[in-house]
Motif scaffolding. Structure first.
Motif, PDB file in Angstrom:
ATOM      1  N   SER A 415       0.816  -1.218   0.000  1.00 59.51           N
ATOM      2  CA  SER A 415       0.000   0.000   0.000  1.00 59.51           C
ATOM      3  C   SER A 415       0.847   1.265   0.000  1.00 59.51           C
ATOM      4  CB  SER A 415      -0.892  -0.009   1.238  1.00 59.51           C
ATOM      5  OG  SER A 415      -1.310   1.321   1.514  1.00 59.51           O
ATOM      6  N   SER A 416       0.448   2.236  -0.833  1.00 56.50           N
ATOM      7  CA  SER A 416       1.207   3.485  -0.929  1.00 56.50           C
ATOM      8  C   SER A 416       1.150   4.282   0.379  1.00 56.50           C
ATOM      9  CB  SER A 416       0.685   4.336  -2.083  1.00 56.50           C
ATOM     10  OG  SER A 416      -0.655   4.683  -1.834  1.00 56.50           O
ATOM     11  N   LEU A 417       0.206   3.940   1.248  1.00 56.16           N
ATOM     12  CA  LEU A 417       0.125   4.652   2.534  1.00 56.16           C
ATOM     13  C   LEU A 417       1.229   4.205   3.493  1.00 56.16           C
ATOM     14  CD1 LEU A 417      -3.719   4.596   3.153  1.00 56.16           C
ATOM     15  CD2 LEU A 417      -2.311   6.601   2.667  1.00 56.16           C
ATOM     16  N   CYS A 418       1.897   3.098   3.156  1.00 57.79           N
ATOM     17  CA  CYS A 418       2.918   2.547   4.061  1.00 57.79           C
ATOM     18  C   CYS A 418       4.323   2.646   3.490  1.00 57.79           C
ATOM     19  CB  CYS A 418       2.632   1.082   4.350  1.00 57.79           C
ATOM     20  SG  CYS A 418       0.948   0.718   4.811  1.00 57.79           S
ATOM     21  N   GLU A 419       4.487   3.135   2.275  1.00 57.94           N
ATOM     22  CA  GLU A 419       5.797   3.145   1.623  1.00 57.94           C
ATOM     23  C   GLU A 419       6.205   4.580   1.344  1.00 57.94           C
ATOM     24  OE1 GLU A 419       7.378   0.067   0.470  1.00 57.94           O
ATOM     25  OE2 GLU A 419       5.897  -0.660   1.896  1.00 57.94           O
ATOM     26  N   VAL A 421       7.417   7.507  -1.272  1.00 60.98           N
ATOM     27  CA  VAL A 421       6.787   7.788  -2.565  1.00 60.98           C
ATOM     28  C   VAL A 421       7.456   6.990  -3.691  1.00 60.98           C
ATOM     29  CG1 VAL A 421       6.421   9.566  -4.304  1.00 60.98           C
ATOM     30  CG2 VAL A 421       6.000  10.072  -1.897  1.00 60.98           C
ATOM     31  N   LYS A 422       6.642   6.366  -4.514  1.00 64.57           N
ATOM     32  CA  LYS A 422       7.111   5.618  -5.664  1.00 64.57           C
ATOM     33  C   LYS A 422       6.406   6.155  -6.911  1.00 64.57           C
ATOM     34  CE  LYS A 422       9.908   3.387  -3.433  1.00 64.57           C
ATOM     35  NZ  LYS A 422       9.443   3.086  -2.135  1.00 64.57           N
ATOM     36  N   ILE A 423       6.820   5.653  -8.084  1.00 68.84           N
ATOM     37  CA  ILE A 423       6.239   6.182  -9.317  1.00 68.84           C
ATOM     38  C   ILE A 423       4.737   5.934  -9.382  1.00 68.84           C
ATOM     39  CG2 ILE A 423       6.705   4.128 -10.732  1.00 68.84           C
ATOM     40  CD1 ILE A 423       7.592   6.298 -12.913  1.00 68.84           C
ATOM     41  N   TYR A 461      12.440   7.398  -8.442  1.00 72.34           N
ATOM     42  CA  TYR A 461      12.062   7.614  -7.037  1.00 72.34           C
ATOM     43  C   TYR A 461      12.968   6.852  -6.067  1.00 72.34           C
ATOM     44  CZ  TYR A 461       8.255   9.987  -9.193  1.00 72.34           C
ATOM     45  OH  TYR A 461       7.542  10.873  -9.951  1.00 72.34           O
ATOM     46  N   LEU A 462      14.142   6.438  -6.555  1.00 72.13           N
ATOM     47  CA  LEU A 462      15.082   5.713  -5.690  1.00 72.13           C
ATOM     48  C   LEU A 462      16.230   6.658  -5.364  1.00 72.13           C
ATOM     49  CD1 LEU A 462      15.043   2.340  -7.649  1.00 72.13           C
ATOM     50  CD2 LEU A 462      13.454   3.188  -5.919  1.00 72.13           C
ATOM     51  N   TYR A 463      16.119   7.349  -4.246  1.00 78.03           N
ATOM     52  CA  TYR A 463      17.046   8.442  -3.959  1.00 78.03           C
ATOM     53  C   TYR A 463      18.359   7.983  -3.346  1.00 78.03           C
ATOM     54  CZ  TYR A 463      12.960  11.075  -5.219  1.00 78.03           C
ATOM     55  OH  TYR A 463      11.888  11.568  -5.926  1.00 78.03           O
ATOM     56  N   THR A 464      18.410   6.731  -2.884  1.00 75.78           N
ATOM     57  CA  THR A 464      19.658   6.196  -2.328  1.00 75.78           C
ATOM     58  C   THR A 464      19.855   4.769  -2.855  1.00 75.78           C
ATOM     59  OG1 THR A 464      18.572   5.147  -0.438  1.00 75.78           O
ATOM     60  CG2 THR A 464      19.291   7.440  -0.143  1.00 75.78           C
ATOM     61  N   PRO A 465      21.099   4.273  -2.855  1.00 77.42           N
ATOM     62  CA  PRO A 465      21.336   2.891  -3.298  1.00 77.42           C
ATOM     63  C   PRO A 465      20.511   1.873  -2.505  1.00 77.42           C
ATOM     64  CG  PRO A 465      23.418   4.062  -3.199  1.00 77.42           C
ATOM     65  CD  PRO A 465      22.379   4.991  -2.625  1.00 77.42           C
TER      66      PRO A 465
END
Ligand code: TNX
Length: 752
Positions: A415-419, A421-423, A461-465
């Motif tokens: 669920s996007s409410l638990c992660e 931000v993704k695409i 949307y992957l700001y770190t390795p």
């Protein structure tokens, strides 16, 4: 009685089997035997000269178990025998393995097969075999006979290192894991609008200029690989039986290159390396012969660096706007008798195909290269669903399946409410696993053209390795099993069961993979009497929680039934895996309130008052206080906000004020992507400073029927590569019990 006893035996037998065998991808044939083989100090091993498979086994046993094997030459009585035997095993990547109390014998037709045999053997050992430090354990392997070979020859993972960069060591770490699961292709997306990441000696500006962008917050972001680093990665992958396929994007997704060499665009620039995600209109000029020479020189260097028979030339998302206006492109279309710009794209790709062929390689392209006519020898990567792949295979072209809905690893996995931000999208582990690369619409005679499948990890949307790892794992294991294990041998429940063991192996490699989160309810909830909150997880895992604001630990309460809330509470929840690893913490703010009372309004008119400025680079709400040139107007339709500014242009800000009309006393769910939303002068939604995409700040709120005062503050800023748009200011309000994102409608607004 007898019958029951039989059942019990059956149950015990299946428990025994499941407790021991956890191999991913699941071998295509495995028969369990009696007893087990115990590794001991100094045991003898026979293997082909310089066998990487033997070194893998020796290194793992040496590091984790402190057991050192003794290599011998040609001893048929050795404890461990690895041998190349083409008369016995035929599949090039297949292997045969026998483990009994006295011997381990692995046979294969190739060194690759032996390597995969050893990877399987390691997975029969306790998961701590992946540790880099000495571990105390009994290093034994259950007796088995395995005959194994892959269902598909192409089992790939794509990494986008353009939007965000991965250092060399991190790529190696990922390759180590991919090799454990018999993934054999690494598609390396090296160039895009937001960054050029491969050194090209003939064109130094590609990395001097193209490898750095200045993001909206003023920070520079850069990174590229030198040719020496590229060679190092290619060697590292090859030692793990992974072929590296480079992608050099053309004719679209080329902004970073054009920022460095604008002469190869239609307009001549100048350009900046793109800082927002999405599709760029400036592309390579297809009418200019020097563009082809430029790309050919680049590919000369690329071809020498990568031994793969393939070069991926991109081909996706190439808007035709510039070509339509460009005299050179239009002249080229006339000369070549091309009817439209799609055919010009096809001309471009076919011309590049010939150039690549002269260099002794074949092209792969995204499915858009089918438009306007496919290049004769092209292999297609089908990403916009399966249709491109179906058409290409039926026309006799090789195909790699990578449809967005099943294999895009940049999507949410819960669920996007638990992660964070993704695409967008939702592609769970089970959804990846359920994919089968041969759609029914491919005629059986053409099915062999489907070489396999690939999981794509786009990195906007992957700001770190670490966020790359989180998105890749464990879903890459589902890609691996789908590529290796025959459809008839796959079983999702058994796969999920095997994750418990595999996740410990990932722990040993310090991979912070996705752990299913406690899903359900909103993160902000206001209520009047009491609430009963149910939670679910998308795989069976234990959930822990606390209600006193403390961080849940292994000793916290375990969730078993909906949680009763009677007073204002900070509820914190997290999941725990059997080995003790815990998920991130989910915090839910629950506030007991009286419903907000309505206000009276004499002469309501449709719309909102708007105070705005189109100028200035403001980053947060506080900075808007320095605005001097406010303008005032009224917008009559909230859906028209976006007409104020071109959608992707940041700058300025606005404050909207007015009223909303609530139909009846109820609890409402409120969604708003503006920076702040106030209702009846109370701050209800606060996105100040956070990325404005999706909505973990949605709230439930009790409201009385009638008019309520609203104020919306919007800072028109780009953050995290996401441009905000005036349309973000729209508030959505709907009865809480009818939550359905599809039906979100902006609420009607009024002013006086
Ligand atoms: C589409 S897939 C793209 C990429 C984006 C991706 C995001 C493809 C060939 N092009 O440029 O990163 O969507 O999911």
């Amino acid at each position: 009685m007898k019958f029951r006893f039989g059942l019990l035996l059956l149950l015990l037998f299946s428990l025994k089997a499941s407790a021991v065998i956890n191999i991913v991808p699941k071998p295509n044939s495995l028969i369990e035997g009696q007893g087990s083989f115990v590794f001991k100090q100094g045991m003898t091993i026979v293997a082909p000269l310089h066998s990487g498979a033997a070194s893998l086994l020796e290194n793992k046993l040496g590091h984790a178990a402190g057991i050192h094997l003794h290599p011998v030459i040609n001893d048929a009585k050795a404890a461990i025998i690895l041998s190349i035997d083409t008369s016995f095993v035929h599949a090039p990547e297949g292997y045969h393995m026998i483990v009994n109390a006295h011997h381990i014998i692995i046979k294969a037709a190739t060194e690759t097969g032996l390597y995969y045999g050893v990877q399987t053997l390691l997975q029969l050992l306790p998961p701590q075999i992946e540790s880099n430090e000495l571990v105390k354990a009994t290093w034994k392997v259950p007796a088995v006979t395995i005959a194994d070979a892959p269902a598909f020859s192409y089992r790939g993972i794509m990494l986008d290192v353009c939007r965000h960069f991965l250092p060399v060591d991190h790529i190696k770490k990922i390759l180590d894991i991919l090799a454990m699961y018999k993934i054999n292709r690494f598609h390396w997306h090296l160039t895009d609008d937001q960054g050029w990441r491969i050194q090209i000696k003939r064109y130094p500006k590609l990395t001097q200029i193209g490898a750095t962008r200045t993001d909206a917050d003023g920070k520079t972001y850069s990174g590229y690989y030198t040719q020496d680093q590229i060679k190092e990665i290619v060697r590292y992958a090859a030692a793990r039986h992974i072929e590296v396929i480079p992608e050099i994007e053309m004719p679209g997704h080329a902004m970073a290159a054009l920022a460095a060499y604008p002469q190869y665009s239609c307009t001549g620039g100048p350009f900046k390396v793109r800082t927002t995600w999405g599709v760029e209109k400036n592309v390579y000029c297809a009418g200019n012969d020097s563009t082809y020479a430029f790309l050919s020189h680049i590919l000369d260097e690329v071809c020498t660096l990568f031994p793969s028979p393939y070069i991926h030339i991109g081909g996706d998302e190439c808007p035709k706007d510039r070509w339509k206006q460009c005299p050179k492109c239009q002249a080229r279309m006339k000369e070549e008798g091309l009817k439209n710009e799609d055919e010009l794209q096809s001309y471009f790709v076919k011309r590049m195909e010939k150039i690549v062929e002269k260099k002794g390689k074949k092209i792969i392209g995204w499915d858009e290269i089918l438009e306007g006519g496919i290049a004769p020898s092209a292999t297609i990567m089908s990403w916009r669903g399966e249709q491109g792949g179906i058409d290409a295979a039926n026309a006799g072209h090789d195909v790699i399946m990578t449809p967005g809905s099943s294999l895009y690893l940049d999507h949410y996995q819960g669920s996007s409410l638990c992660e964070s931000v993704k695409i967008g999208g939702l592609t769970t582990l089970q959804q990846v696993y359920a994919y089968h690369p041969i759609p029914k619409a491919i005629s059986p005679a053409m099915a062999h053209h489907v070489l396999g499948l690939q999981g794509n990890l786009w990195s906007e949307y992957l700001y770190t390795p670490d966020e790359f790892d989180y998105q890749l794992f464990p879903r890459a294991l589902a890609v691996a099993e789908t590529g290796w294990t025959k459809l008839a041998n796959k079983n999702v429940n058994d796969f999920i069961r095997r994750m418990d063991d595999q996740q410990i192996r990932l722990d040993e490699h310090h991979i912070d993979y996705y752990v299913p989160m406690p899903e359900g309810n909103l993160n902000y909830m206001e209520f009047t009497d009491s609430l009963r909150l149910p939670f679910t997880t998308n795989r069976p895992v234990r959930v822990l929680y606390s209600m006193d604001g403390s961080t849940p630990t292994a000793h916290s309460e375990t969730y078993t039934a909906p949680i009763l809330i009677t007073k204002t509470t900070t509820l914190k929840l997290r999941s725990i895996l059997p080995q003790g690893k815990m998920s991130a913490v989910r915090t839910i703010h629950l506030t007991k309130v009286k419903p907000l009372a309505a206000v009276s309004m004499k002469t309501p008119q449709t719309g909102l008052r708007m105070r705005y400025t189109l100028q200035g680079n403001y980053r947060n709400v506080a900075q808007l206080q320095t605005v001097k040139d406010w303008k005032d107007t009224v917008v009559t339709n909230v859906n028209d906000f976006f007409k104020l500014l071109p959608e992707e242009q940041a700058g300025g800000g606005a404050i909207f004020t007015g009223y909303i009309l609530i139909a009846k006393d109820n609890i409402y769910k409120i969604t708003c992507l503006a920076d702040q939303l106030f209702i009846d002068n109370k701050l209800i939604i606060n996105n100040d400073g956070r990325m404005k995409k999706n909505a973990p700040t949605d709230i439930s709120l009790p409201l009385k029927a009638g008019y309520h005062v609203i104020k919306v503050i919007l800072v028109n800023r780009t953050s995290g590569g996401v441009p905000s748009s005036w349309i973000d200011a729209r508030p959505f309000v709907q009865p809480y019990e009818a939550i359905d994102n599809e039906s979100l409608k902006a609420i009607s607004t009024f002013y006086e």
